[in-house]
Write an enzyme that holds these catalytic residues in place. Structure first.
Site, PDB file in Angstrom:
ATOM      1  N   GLU A 282       0.827  -1.209   0.000  1.00  0.00           N
ATOM      2  CA  GLU A 282       0.000   0.000   0.000  1.00  0.00           C
ATOM      3  C   GLU A 282       0.862   1.260   0.000  1.00  0.00           C
ATOM      4  O   GLU A 282       0.829   2.062   0.940  1.00  0.00           O
ATOM      5  CB  GLU A 282      -0.942  -0.011   1.210  1.00  0.00           C
ATOM      6  CG  GLU A 282      -1.898  -1.204   1.214  1.00  0.00           C
ATOM      7  CD  GLU A 282      -2.667  -1.345   2.519  1.00  0.00           C
ATOM      8  OE1 GLU A 282      -2.431  -0.533   3.436  1.00  0.00           O
ATOM      9  OE2 GLU A 282      -3.484  -2.280   2.635  1.00  0.00           O
ATOM     10  N   CYS A 353      -3.185  34.200  10.140  1.00  0.00           N
ATOM     11  CA  CYS A 353      -3.000  34.969  11.376  1.00  0.00           C
ATOM     12  C   CYS A 353      -2.635  34.087  12.559  1.00  0.00           C
ATOM     13  O   CYS A 353      -3.380  34.005  13.549  1.00  0.00           O
ATOM     14  CB  CYS A 353      -4.251  35.785  11.672  1.00  0.00           C
ATOM     15  SG  CYS A 353      -4.522  37.112  10.494  1.00  0.00           S
ATOM     16  N   TYR A 382       0.259  14.360   0.752  1.00  0.00           N
ATOM     17  CA  TYR A 382      -0.251  15.012   1.962  1.00  0.00           C
ATOM     18  C   TYR A 382      -0.106  16.530   1.897  1.00  0.00           C
ATOM     19  O   TYR A 382       0.149  17.192   2.887  1.00  0.00           O
ATOM     20  CB  TYR A 382       0.437  14.443   3.213  1.00  0.00           C
ATOM     21  CG  TYR A 382       0.287  12.946   3.292  1.00  0.00           C
ATOM     22  CD1 TYR A 382      -0.923  12.376   3.650  1.00  0.00           C
ATOM     23  CD2 TYR A 382       1.336  12.095   2.952  1.00  0.00           C
ATOM     24  CE1 TYR A 382      -1.076  10.995   3.681  1.00  0.00           C
ATOM     25  CE2 TYR A 382       1.189  10.720   2.974  1.00  0.00           C
ATOM     26  CZ  TYR A 382      -0.022  10.176   3.350  1.00  0.00           C
ATOM     27  OH  TYR A 382      -0.184   8.818   3.372  1.00  0.00           O
TER      28      TYR A 382
END
Length: 429
Positions: A282, A353, A382
């Site tokens: 995988e 911020c 990712y």
């Protein structure tokens, strides 16, 4: 290896000038190289096929790493399977052209509706992680008049990975059933009407750049296969998971090559020799990590007595890995620096911020100015898949390159789409 290189003073993705993508699509923007994805998949699949020997090797791309439709279609066309962890991923994999018989459904918290959809779709395998999931799967499949093929994901108590948050094989982690419980659960499963147990699975972590941890875990699994067979159980599949890491610090003149993949394959062949099982793998990051970049534009310089801030238009909502995992990404200017360009140490930050919106501190780069383009390298895994709309920022577009062509495979979100996801309560409408 990747297919990003300087040509005629500019950084190219394959045969496409990145400045052209910035002009036509805007920034920030993710850019993926088809050639890199294809090369990495083929290298890996060929090595695992050799490792399996007389058995079969099945490669299930871990689509949580990058679920872009163009990326998925590219891999489906190469014959890959997909490792999914939600109903949404199962649906998207099917939409991308993966046949259901090449889909694995993993994940520690599958719901009844998710399992029902997966069983109805006719997927290849469910990786069961708890006893209650075993019972739920059997009940759901029985109601549908089916016996779903499944394996138990085992926690080998050997964890590894590039960060504590991506280590999954320790007994302290939430994943899988314990070694002590596998025998009892296997015997229980044999008497349940909706499940056909086919073997075992494991996954010990992500971004692992050595083979010793894998070998220790796989050796334990090989022993377990023998013990279960000794008790009369059928064990035909062994899913070895993913987790093989990639280099994030890529010198421009160096090709890391397939060395780690070959070493891993040799180890797998040695440890599984004689087991006569079908092997599953995988990989995710290994296939797409080096195949993508995040291109961003310099907005402002903010000099201080002790440091220089470089403010770019990408932010932690677009690429959260540095803030979440203290991750390193090479930064390359899109315009190749001219000889004699001075180097400056920058803190590269985004517009969000909070101080955590920092990509790197004290990074030495060629002098940059507002309007210049830079690329965060090795951002194909990712990156976009973990992006959010934090600070009500729009989701970043994604572009797939193939040769001299490119296509926007996910358009930039619009403000109308962003605002359209909210609903005011009736008393405030």
């Amino acid at each position: 290896m990747h297919h990003f290189s300087y040509r005629d003073g500019a950084l190219f993705a394959e045969d496409v000038d990145l400045r052209r993508i910035a002009d036509e699509v805007g920034t920030p923007v993710y850019v993926y190289s088809s050639a890199t994805i294809e090369r990495h998949y083929r290298l890996y699949a060929e090595a695992m096929t050799r490792a399996a020997g007389d058995g079969k090797a099945h490669v299930f791309y871990a689509m949580k790493a990058n679920g872009n439709l163009g990326v998925l279609k590219t891999l489906a066309s190469l014959g890959a399977g997909a490792d999914t962890v939600s109903e949404g991923e199962v649906r998207k994999a099917l939409a991308a052209g993966f046949p259901p018989e090449r889909l694995v459904f993993s994940g520690v918290g599958k719901s009844e509706s998710e399992l029902r959809f997966a069983v109805e779709a006719g997927i290849y395998q469910v990786n069961i992680e708890t006893e209650s999931e075993l019972d739920l799967l059997s009940r759901v499949a029985s109601q549908l008049g089916k016996r779903q093929e499944a394996v138990f994901r085992v926690n080998p108590d050997i964890g590894a990975g590039g960060h504590a948050k991506i280590t999954t094989g320790s007994s302290e982690n939430k994943f899988g059933v314990s070694f002590e419980e596998v025998g009892r659960l296997y015997a229980r499963a044999a008497n349940l009407p909706g499940v056909r147990m086919m073997g075992l699975a494991l996954h010990i972590g992500s971004q692992i750049r050595e083979t010793e941890s894998f070998e220790a875990a796989y050796a334990k699994m090989a022993t377990l296969v023998g013990e279960l067979r000794g008790e009369g159980h059928r064990v035909e599949r062994l899913d070895l998971g993913g987790g093989l890491g990639i280099p994030y610090d890529i010198p421009k003149e160096f090709d890391h090559g397939p060395g780690l993949i070959e070493a891993y394959a040799d180890m797998v062949a040695r440890v599984t020799k004689g087991l006569e099982v079908e092997l599953g793998f995988e990989p995710g990051r290994l296939i797409v990590g080096n195949a993508g970049i995040l291109m961003t534009r310099v907005l402002h310089l903010n000099p201080r007595p002790s440091k220089q801030f470089l403010v770019v238009d990408a932010a932690m909502n677009d690429l959260v890995r540095p803030a979440m995992y203290e991750a390193y990404h090479e930064i390359w200017p899109v315009a190749e620096p001219k000889p004699g360009t001075p180097d400056i140490a920058y803190d590269v930050v985004g517009p969000i911020c909070e101080s955590g919106d920092t990509f790197t501190t004290g990074r030495v780069l060629p002098a940059l100015k507002p309007g210049d383009l830079i690329a965060f390298m090795t951002a194909g895994a990712y990156g976009a898949s973990m992006a959010s709309t934090y600070n009500q920022r729009l989701l970043v577009p994604e572009v797939l390159v193939k040769g001299a062509e490119f296509a926007v495979t996910r358009p930039r979100q619009t403000f109308e789409q962003l605002l359209g996801t909210d609903r005011a309560p009736p008393w405030l409408a």
